[in-house]
Design a protein around this motif. Structure first.
Motif, PDB file in Angstrom:
ATOM      1  N   ARG A 142      39.017  53.343  27.755  1.00 47.54           N
ATOM      2  CA  ARG A 142      38.736  52.085  28.445  1.00 47.54           C
ATOM      3  C   ARG A 142      40.040  51.337  28.666  1.00 47.54           C
ATOM      4  O   ARG A 142      40.903  51.309  27.781  1.00 47.54           O
ATOM      5  N   LEU A 143      40.175  50.718  29.832  1.00 44.79           N
ATOM      6  CA  LEU A 143      41.421  50.062  30.193  1.00 44.79           C
ATOM      7  C   LEU A 143      41.121  48.828  31.020  1.00 44.79           C
ATOM      8  O   LEU A 143      40.366  48.899  31.994  1.00 44.79           O
ATOM      9  N   THR A 144      41.677  47.682  30.624  1.00 44.19           N
ATOM     10  CA  THR A 144      41.561  46.456  31.393  1.00 44.19           C
ATOM     11  C   THR A 144      42.964  45.963  31.724  1.00 44.19           C
ATOM     12  O   THR A 144      43.815  45.860  30.841  1.00 44.19           O
ATOM     13  N   LEU A 145      43.195  45.660  33.004  1.00 40.26           N
ATOM     14  CA  LEU A 145      44.521  45.258  33.467  1.00 40.26           C
ATOM     15  C   LEU A 145      44.437  43.914  34.187  1.00 40.26           C
ATOM     16  O   LEU A 145      43.732  43.797  35.188  1.00 40.26           O
ATOM     17  N   PRO A 146      45.147  42.890  33.713  1.00 39.80           N
ATOM     18  CA  PRO A 146      45.282  41.655  34.502  1.00 39.80           C
ATOM     19  C   PRO A 146      46.399  41.858  35.518  1.00 39.80           C
ATOM     20  O   PRO A 146      47.554  42.093  35.148  1.00 39.80           O
ATOM     21  N   LEU A 147      46.082  41.797  36.795  1.00 34.64           N
ATOM     22  CA  LEU A 147      47.029  42.181  37.829  1.00 34.64           C
ATOM     23  C   LEU A 147      47.267  41.053  38.830  1.00 34.64           C
ATOM     24  O   LEU A 147      46.393  40.232  39.079  1.00 34.64           O
ATOM     25  N   VAL A 153      47.082  50.238  42.065  1.00 35.74           N
ATOM     26  CA  VAL A 153      46.672  50.995  40.884  1.00 35.74           C
ATOM     27  C   VAL A 153      46.056  52.302  41.356  1.00 35.74           C
ATOM     28  O   VAL A 153      45.173  52.306  42.210  1.00 35.74           O
ATOM     29  N   SER A 154      46.524  53.410  40.830  1.00 37.71           N
ATOM     30  CA  SER A 154      45.994  54.713  41.207  1.00 37.71           C
ATOM     31  C   SER A 154      45.523  55.463  39.978  1.00 37.71           C
ATOM     32  O   SER A 154      46.147  55.389  38.921  1.00 37.71           O
ATOM     33  N   LEU A 155      44.407  56.154  40.134  1.00 39.33           N
ATOM     34  CA  LEU A 155      43.908  57.060  39.104  1.00 39.33           C
ATOM     35  C   LEU A 155      44.026  58.480  39.616  1.00 39.33           C
ATOM     36  O   LEU A 155      43.587  58.774  40.731  1.00 39.33           O
ATOM     37  N   ARG A 190      42.979  41.600  41.755  1.00 40.01           N
ATOM     38  CA  ARG A 190      43.497  40.522  40.910  1.00 40.01           C
ATOM     39  C   ARG A 190      43.316  40.872  39.435  1.00 40.01           C
ATOM     40  O   ARG A 190      44.123  40.516  38.592  1.00 40.01           O
ATOM     41  N   GLY A 191      42.254  41.540  39.127  1.00 41.14           N
ATOM     42  CA  GLY A 191      42.005  42.029  37.781  1.00 41.14           C
ATOM     43  C   GLY A 191      41.223  43.309  37.907  1.00 41.14           C
ATOM     44  O   GLY A 191      40.416  43.460  38.826  1.00 41.14           O
ATOM     45  N   TRP A 192      41.426  44.234  37.012  1.00 36.74           N
ATOM     46  CA  TRP A 192      40.857  45.568  37.225  1.00 36.74           C
ATOM     47  C   TRP A 192      40.464  46.154  35.887  1.00 36.74           C
ATOM     48  O   TRP A 192      41.192  46.067  34.908  1.00 36.74           O
ATOM     49  N   SER A 193      39.256  46.715  35.814  1.00 38.06           N
ATOM     50  CA  SER A 193      38.763  47.327  34.584  1.00 38.06           C
ATOM     51  C   SER A 193      38.258  48.708  34.900  1.00 38.06           C
ATOM     52  O   SER A 193      37.601  48.923  35.928  1.00 38.06           O
TER      53      SER A 193
END
Length: 202
Positions: A142-147, A153-155, A190-193
């Motif tokens: 699990r990953l949460t990023l404040p951006l 963001v690439s997976l 803006r934010g990504w989970s």
């Protein structure tokens, strides 16, 4: 990777390769992981940037003689086998909670792909790779990023993986990804989970 791990540090180790490295990236890496290990010819890159490596590990087919002489002989580990990359040889001999990797992306695509493949092998330390325009990590479950707005963001899946992503105040998306089939890219958040759950929760 069950060979002895003579390179130890409680904070972290920076591994430098012979690829593209900026002085700023090396400085950032060393501020986080202060012990410097050169993967073979990465020793010349480190010296050119004003840093003498603490260790050199690899098959030693690329390092220059002056660079090799700059490191104590006891801290030069020659690993002659050709079944693994110099990056893999380094990671397999490091005992540290974190490895910052620089100089493994940007010059040759095959070398970059090989380094990414090594990062996901079992038994290697946790690696953060700095490239010219990217920070590359193996995502946790699990990953949460404040951006900042517009952040890319690439997976990219290294095996079969289910993933769900959600922007703040936005819809949730889910996908099944697999190398050679489908990969997911999310941008402008803006934010990504994200959740990589192998299909268990999405």
């Amino acid at each position: 990777m069950d060979q002895p791990r003579p390179v130890r540090h409680l904070r972290g180790v920076t591994v430098i390769g012979g690829g593209m490295v900026t002085p700023a990236d090396l400085s950032v890496a060393l501020s986080v992981a202060p012990l410097l290990v050169a993967a073979d010819g990465g020793a010349d890159r480190a010296l050119a940037l004003g840093h003498a490596p603490d260790w050199v590990i690899g098959d030693l087919d690329s390092i220059s003689d002056p660079a090799r002489r700059s490191v104590p002989a006891a801290r030069v580990l020659e690993v002659a086998e050709q079944d693994s990359t110099d990056f893999a040889k380094c990671l397999g001999r490091i005992d540290a909670p974190l490895v910052m990797a620089v100089g493994f992306a940007g010059l040759r695509l095959d070398h970059t792909l090989a380094a990414l493949t090594v990062m996901v092998q079992p038994g290697v330390p946790r690696v953060v790779m700095l490239a010219s325009d990217d920070v590359i990590v193996l995502c946790p479950p699990r990953l949460t990023l404040p951006l900042m707005p517009g952040t890319r963001v690439s997976l990219y899946p290294m095996d079969r993986r289910a993933a769900a992503a959600r922007a703040w105040n936005g819809p949730s998306t889910a996908s099944i990804s697999h190398p050679g089939q489908r990969v997911g890219t999310r941008t402008g958040r803006r934010g990504w989970s994200a959740c990589g759950c192998r299909g268990r929760c999405c």
